[in-house]
Design a protein around this motif. Structure first.
Motif, mmCIF file in Angstrom:
data_model
loop_
_atom_site.group_PDB
_atom_site.id
_atom_site.type_symbol
_atom_site.label_atom_id
_atom_site.label_comp_id
_atom_site.label_asym_id
_atom_site.label_seq_id
_atom_site.Cartn_x
_atom_site.Cartn_y
_atom_site.Cartn_z
ATOM 1 N N ILE B 283 -3.722 -49.957 19.644
ATOM 2 C CA ILE B 283 -3.988 -50.974 20.662
ATOM 3 C C ILE B 283 -4.416 -52.297 20.033
ATOM 4 O O ILE B 283 -3.989 -53.367 20.453
ATOM 5 C CB ILE B 283 -5.044 -50.463 21.664
ATOM 6 N N PHE B 284 -5.242 -52.235 19.027
ATOM 7 C CA PHE B 284 -5.706 -53.467 18.395
ATOM 8 C C PHE B 284 -4.777 -53.934 17.280
ATOM 9 O O PHE B 284 -5.108 -54.845 16.553
ATOM 10 C CB PHE B 284 -7.123 -53.282 17.836
ATOM 11 N N ASN B 285 -3.634 -53.266 17.167
ATOM 12 C CA ASN B 285 -2.676 -53.622 16.145
ATOM 13 C C ASN B 285 -3.321 -53.616 14.764
ATOM 14 O O ASN B 285 -3.216 -54.562 13.993
ATOM 15 C CB ASN B 285 -2.060 -54.994 16.446
ATOM 16 N N TRP B 286 -4.030 -52.561 14.508
ATOM 17 C CA TRP B 286 -4.811 -52.462 13.271
ATOM 18 C C TRP B 286 -4.041 -51.605 12.273
ATOM 19 O O TRP B 286 -3.752 -50.435 12.551
ATOM 20 C CB TRP B 286 -6.158 -51.792 13.600
ATOM 21 N N PRO B 287 -3.675 -52.153 11.131
ATOM 22 C CA PRO B 287 -2.831 -51.395 10.198
ATOM 23 C C PRO B 287 -3.630 -50.338 9.443
ATOM 24 O O PRO B 287 -3.862 -50.461 8.248
ATOM 25 C CB PRO B 287 -2.309 -52.477 9.256
ATOM 26 N N GLY B 288 -4.010 -49.271 10.118
ATOM 27 C CA GLY B 288 -4.891 -48.291 9.493
ATOM 28 C C GLY B 288 -4.210 -46.970 9.209
ATOM 29 O O GLY B 288 -3.067 -46.731 9.603
ATOM 30 N N ILE B 289 -4.946 -46.093 8.570
ATOM 31 C CA ILE B 289 -4.360 -44.830 8.124
ATOM 32 C C ILE B 289 -4.205 -43.849 9.282
ATOM 33 O O ILE B 289 -3.349 -42.966 9.268
ATOM 34 C CB ILE B 289 -5.195 -44.203 6.992
ATOM 35 N N SER B 290 -5.033 -44.015 10.297
ATOM 36 C CA SER B 290 -4.942 -43.130 11.439
ATOM 37 C C SER B 290 -3.590 -43.311 12.120
ATOM 38 O O SER B 290 -2.917 -42.342 12.482
ATOM 39 C CB SER B 290 -6.078 -43.475 12.401
ATOM 40 N N ARG B 291 -3.220 -44.556 12.263
ATOM 41 C CA ARG B 291 -1.927 -44.861 12.873
ATOM 42 C C ARG B 291 -0.795 -44.349 11.985
ATOM 43 O O ARG B 291 0.167 -43.755 12.440
ATOM 44 C CB ARG B 291 -1.821 -46.377 13.056
ATOM 45 N N ALA B 307 -0.775 -35.524 2.866
ATOM 46 C CA ALA B 307 -1.649 -36.414 2.116
ATOM 47 C C ALA B 307 -2.743 -36.982 3.025
ATOM 48 O O ALA B 307 -3.918 -37.016 2.661
ATOM 49 C CB ALA B 307 -0.841 -37.547 1.501
ATOM 50 N N VAL B 308 -2.356 -37.407 4.221
ATOM 51 C CA VAL B 308 -3.333 -37.995 5.131
ATOM 52 C C VAL B 308 -4.402 -36.958 5.488
ATOM 53 O O VAL B 308 -5.608 -37.250 5.471
ATOM 54 C CB VAL B 308 -2.634 -38.529 6.399
ATOM 55 N N ILE B 309 -3.939 -35.740 5.770
ATOM 56 C CA ILE B 309 -4.915 -34.702 6.138
ATOM 57 C C ILE B 309 -5.851 -34.404 4.970
ATOM 58 O O ILE B 309 -7.059 -34.231 5.144
ATOM 59 C CB ILE B 309 -4.185 -33.413 6.580
ATOM 60 N N ILE B 310 -5.284 -34.368 3.771
ATOM 61 C CA ILE B 310 -6.141 -34.111 2.604
ATOM 62 C C ILE B 310 -7.168 -35.227 2.450
ATOM 63 O O ILE B 310 -8.346 -34.985 2.171
ATOM 64 C CB ILE B 310 -5.284 -33.975 1.325
ATOM 65 N N VAL B 311 -6.730 -36.449 2.672
ATOM 66 C CA VAL B 311 -7.667 -37.577 2.566
ATOM 67 C C VAL B 311 -8.774 -37.431 3.609
ATOM 68 O O VAL B 311 -9.967 -37.577 3.307
ATOM 69 C CB VAL B 311 -6.927 -38.913 2.737
ATOM 70 N N PHE B 312 -8.381 -37.107 4.846
ATOM 71 C CA PHE B 312 -9.402 -36.902 5.890
ATOM 72 C C PHE B 312 -10.352 -35.776 5.506
ATOM 73 O O PHE B 312 -11.559 -35.886 5.656
ATOM 74 C CB PHE B 312 -8.753 -36.563 7.234
ATOM 75 N N GLY B 313 -9.756 -34.701 4.987
ATOM 76 C CA GLY B 313 -10.592 -33.564 4.582
ATOM 77 C C GLY B 313 -11.592 -33.967 3.524
ATOM 78 O O GLY B 313 -12.775 -33.625 3.590
ATOM 79 N N LEU B 314 -11.108 -34.739 2.555
ATOM 80 C CA LEU B 314 -11.979 -35.205 1.482
ATOM 81 C C LEU B 314 -13.120 -36.040 2.055
ATOM 82 O O LEU B 314 -14.290 -35.886 1.673
ATOM 83 C CB LEU B 314 -11.142 -36.034 0.501
#
Lengths: 324, 340
Positions: B283-291, B307-314
């Motif tokens: 919504i905020f047009n935020w270039p983030g990893i969640s998106r 990779a994203v899940i591993i990063v979140f896990g870390l």
């Protein structure tokens, strides 16, 4: 004798509960003179602690309700005091030691932090409240309760100390700045017997040395006999007998006092102590008349209908009973 | 102090957690229907091209072998290529993670400051109007999802009353600072570029607030109930009896023990913001990893998902260790109890 340091007059305290008001204190009268050591004796749940907590106004806010009564500190009613005056009483006049030292010390701050704050906010002059002076006072107080190595103790957390040490620290906090009256709420109950005895001796010594008055709450007549000059016997929110300590043991009059005395097991043997049948009444629906009548072996019709008031039988020995 | 050995043990344990997590996410990503190679190349790609890609990605081999190839890559720092962006996944993450980190960090500051403030106020004025107002705000705040708030904020501040920027990380025409950490606010501070710092901060405000409101009130409720609970403790009565002023009791003797239960929940909440930021980032047009992670899932971009899940896990693992350290700092019974 001069005017009493503390005088409680006709104090009623009620607690709000879901079932209505729990009428715990039903007109308590009590006074302490300067330098006097007074015992407040009664079984668990009879309102001893409630009486004493109302003196410092530390009853649970919003639950406790005081419909009538006065608590006079040098003639000024604590219940009507403005915050400033009340603060004066708390920091200079009266201090209290609680039953559970483990609960009375904050678990997440060091002994030092807690003691320093007690000293810092006790209304010292600017000169006196310098950091080194505060520390000096704290160390002195810890020495006075016979704990070795005060410097180390100041950096300890309460859970690093034994029960007896915790209670000594509580005592140190209560006497660290000068006060006139010390209220000790069963200070030995949660400790084992030998430590209990040490704590009691310590208290008596300090009170005598500093010429303080003492109100000792206890359920043990033995403790009261050893430590006090005068004893108030309390039952279900009423004072039922008052006498000089020696008089009370020589000539106990109220049936409840007699019952308490006969509950003490005797070293001479002779079987299990007699005790008192029944238990403390339900404060939501307390019995009419004398609150002790349902358990009293000598109760007559009048006891069920009319509340006995304290009568003076001479020499300060007072009893609230029709049958005496 | 056994802090070092404790930390070491926790870190070793977290390796197992991460390995377990990698297996789970590896399998889940692959059992979901749809052929990643086909999806990457599009419906009109010739079959031989798809087969070639499948072979290149080891998709033609059994799962165990696939996992072996993948984890071997991960161990050597090669997270594979994204099928969508056609770049190395690591590169993608380096680009998108800082934006989310920055957002979550500002959110975390909001959560910590305001939950303590609201919780303490509600406890101090328990059953008074202040408490009621905070209670109503709390129920609303917890019930309204962050993306609804995000839409409202964009509508209000992006359209009706544009006092604060509502889209992107920087205003158009503002030159981003040289990338050092990837966090615009910190990079701009490091390079001494204060106008950019201010601009980045303003852009952070709304999305961070949208993310923070739920956790703020959840934690405020926990702090309130812990404080009202502790108010009945003897040590508070004792402190009052010693004549210690009310504000010291509330702000010191009551607050510190009452924060302990809130800190654990706070840590988890803040860590989950990383993953939950998805809609807010969109919504905020935020270039983030969640998106980025969400898009990877929709397109079955295997390497990117893992990779994203591993990063979140870390991040979860690290936040949890941090939380334990904070709790140990707050509570000497844990710190000195010997069983850290």
């Amino acid at each position: 004798m001069s005017n009493p340091v503390l005088e409680i007059k006709n104090l009623h305290v009620w607690y709000r509960t879901y079932g209505g008001y729990s009428r715990v204190l039903d007109g308590v009268n009590l006074h302490v003179y300067k330098g006097e050591k007074v015992g407040l004796v009664g079984e668990a749940g009879c309102g001893k602690t409630t009486t004493m907590r109302s003196v410092l106004r530390i009853l649970p806010e919003g639950q406790a309700h005081i419909p009538e009564g006065q608590i006079l500190y040098h003639g000024n009613d604590i219940l009507k005091m403005k915050p400033r005056e009340l603060q004066q009483v708390r920091t200079r006049g009266i201090s209290m030691i609680f039953q559970e030292p483990a609960a009375a010390l904050n678990p997440v701050f060091t002994v030092g932090t807690q003691m320093f704050d007690v000293i810092k906010y006790s209304g010292l002059s600017k000169e006196e409240s310098r950091k080194d002076n505060i520390k000096r006072l704290a160390i002195q107080a810890i020495k006075e309760v016979y704990i070795p190595d005060p410097e180390r103790i100041l950096n300890c957390y309460p859970n690093q100390l034994s029960g007896g040490m915790k209670q000594r620290i509580c005592i140190a906090m209560a006497i660290v700045t000068a006060r006139e009256l010390l209220i000790a709420d069963e200070p030995g109950t949660s400790l084992d017997v030998t430590i209990q005895d040490q704590v009691h001796r310590l208290l008596r010594g300090l009170v005598e040395k500093k010429e303080m008055s003492l109100i000792m709450i206890t359920h043990s007549l033995g403790v009261a006999r050893e430590l006090t000059d005068r004893i108030y016997v309390m039952y279900a929110g009423n004072i039922v007998e008052v006498a000089r300590t020696s008089d009370l043991f020589a000539n106990p009059l109220h049936p409840y006092t007699l019952g308490l005395l006969s509950s003490v097991p005797k070293l001479t043997g002779g079987g299990v102590a007699e005790g008192i049948y029944g238990r403390i009444p339900d404060y939501l629906r307390p019995p009419g008349g004398c609150r002790f009548h349902p358990r009293c072996p000598r109760a007559v019709q009048r006891c069920r209908e009319e509340k006995p008031l304290l009568r003076d039988l001479g020499d300060g020995h007072q009893v609230a009973c029709f049958q005496v | 102090m056994k802090l070092h050995s404790y930390l070491l043990r926790r870190l070793l344990l977290s390796i197992f957690v991460l390995v377990g997590l990698s297996i789970v996410i590896f399998i889940i990503a692959r059992v979901v229907p749809g052929d990643p190679a086909r999806m990457a190349l599009g419906p009109r790609a010739p079959q031989f091209a798809v087969d070639a890609l499948r072979e290149e990605m080891h998709l033609d081999k059994p799962l165990v072998a696939q996992y072996y190839y993948w984890i071997k890559g991960v161990a050597t720092g090669d997270l594979g290529r994204s099928l969508v962006t056609k770049r190395g996944v690591l590169e993608d993450i380096m680009e998108f993670l800082p934006a989310t980190m920055e957002l979550v960090m500002v959110s975390a500051i909001f959560v910590i400051v305001f939950s303590i403030l609201f919780g303490a106020l509600a406890a101090r004025y328990k059953d008074k109007w202040v408490d009621s107002v905070i209670r109503i705000m709390a129920y609303t705040g917890v019930a309204v999802p962050s993306f609804v708030l995000a839409v409202l904020f964009v509508l209000i501040f992006g359209y009706l009353w544009p006092v604060i920027p509502a889209l992107g990380r920087l205003s158009a025409g503002v030159q981003p600072p040289v990338s050092i950490t990837g966090l615009l606010t910190i990079d701009s501070l490091l390079t001494g570029d204060f106008p950019v710092f201010w601009d980045a901060l303003k852009h952070l405000f709304l999305p961070a607030l949208a993310l923070a409101i739920g956790p703020i009130f959840q934690e405020a409720r926990i702090i309130r109930s812990a404080m009202t609970d502790n108010m009945g403790k003897d040590y508070v009565a004792a402190a009052v009896g010693y004549g210690i002023p009310n504000h010291i009791i509330m702000g010191k003797y009551l607050l510190k023990p009452s924060l302990i239960p809130a800190v654990s929940v706070m840590g988890l909440d803040i860590a989950s913001l990383m993953g939950n930021a998805f809609l807010v980032e969109v919504i905020f047009n935020w270039p983030g990893i969640s998106r980025y992670g969400m898009e990877a899932m929709l397109r079955k971009d295997l390497n990117a998902i893992s990779a994203v899940i591993i990063v979140f896990g870390l991040i979860f693992v690290l936040v949890n260790i941090l939380v334990d350290l904070i709790v140990a700092y707050l509570d000497p019974r844990i710190r000195l109890g010997g069983k850290l």
